[in-house]
Design an enzyme around this catalytic site. Structure first.
Site, short mmCIF file in Angstrom:
data_model
loop_
_atom_site.label_atom_id
_atom_site.label_comp_id
_atom_site.label_asym_id
_atom_site.label_seq_id
_atom_site.Cartn_x
_atom_site.Cartn_y
_atom_site.Cartn_z
N HIS A 161 -3.80 -5.23 0.61
CA HIS A 161 -3.25 -5.70 1.88
C HIS A 161 -3.35 -7.21 2.00
CE1 HIS A 161 -2.47 -1.83 3.87
NE2 HIS A 161 -3.49 -1.39 3.17
N GLU A 191 -1.19 -8.97 3.48
CA GLU A 191 -0.59 -9.36 4.76
C GLU A 191 -1.57 -9.33 5.91
OE1 GLU A 191 -1.00 -5.09 5.53
OE2 GLU A 191 -0.86 -6.37 3.77
N CYS A 231 0.84 -1.20 0.00
CA CYS A 231 0.00 0.00 0.00
C CYS A 231 0.88 1.25 0.00
CB CYS A 231 -0.98 -0.04 1.17
SG CYS A 231 -2.40 1.07 0.95
#
Length: 234
Positions: A176, A178, A89
């Site tokens: 995202h 993660e 990001c």
């Protein structure tokens, strides 16, 4: 022992699913809270892996957040050294800036769970597991232009630049992958003002998270494992 250094901009946007994966691969993981702690220049250069995480500020907000130019310069040095680098990001946007590409507001927010569309190069990359349409978590209002020399890997209708690669050592993700969705509440609290301004009901995201969590976490592990295999061999 291998070292992984993560540049963190807000506490709840941390390594998430990546941390146990890195530790299982033998990395000693360390976080640096950018803007609060000084950037450890020598450690950033020597680390086996650098990860630049997300945050609710702009990669162009130099006047408001004076640490940003220094962070972008560190990223540029890392890219020039061709050492493993993952940007997520804001991290991907800072990578794009460091490579000379523009970063600017989209004029709208892309927040929520939705699949990405892989390019031909993306389908032949570590992102290949996402070709099955697994929804990923989007949470941004800025976009980067594809940096010179980068390979476009993915897009969405709202944002055509969702992932890029430089060689086999650097990967930028606008979304995202993660995020540990078991802790989505931290995101809903931390970004409450942004959600309100975008007229997004946090109850919708809270309800969607457990529906996609198992499948998305599996795809995330597959993607990150494939990329780490590639980056470590670069």
């Amino acid at each position: 022992m291998k070292t992984a250094l993560a540049l963190r901009h807000v506490p709840f946007e941390h390594l998430g699913l990546l941390q146990p994966l890195l530790e299982a691969r033998g990395y000693a993981v360390r976080h640096v809270d950018v803007g609060i702690q000084p950037l450890p220049t020598a450690d950033l250069s020597d680390a086996d892996l650098l990860i630049v995480l997300g945050g609710p500020i702009g990669a162009y907000d130099d006047a408001v957040y004076p640490f940003i130019p220094e962070e972008a310069a560190v990223i540029a040095q890392r890219l020039a050294a061709r050492k493993p680098l993952l940007g997520i990001c804001l991290g991907a946007q800072l990578m794009a800036r460091a490579l000379g590409a523009a970063v600017r507001p989209m004029g709208q927010k892309e927040i929520g769970f939705a699949p990405i569309t892989l390019t031909a190069e993306g389908a032949d990359s570590p992102l290949a597991p996402l070709a099955d349409g697994t929804p990923v978590l989007h949470w941004h209002g800025d976009q980067y232009e594809l940096p010179p020399g980068a390979r476009r890997l993915a897009s969405t209708t709202m944002c055509p630049e969702q992932a890029f690669a430089i060689g086999n050592h650097a990967l930028g993700l606008q979304f995202h992958l993660e995020a540990n969705l078991e802790t989505i509440e931290a995101w809903l609290i931390g970004h409450a003002a942004e959600l309100g301004a975008a007229s997004i009901d946090p109850r919708m995201l809270r309800a969607q998270a457990p529906v996609v969590a198992q499948r998305l976490s599996q795809r995330a592990r597959e993607v990150f494992t494939a990329w780490l295999d590639q980056a470590e061999a670069a």
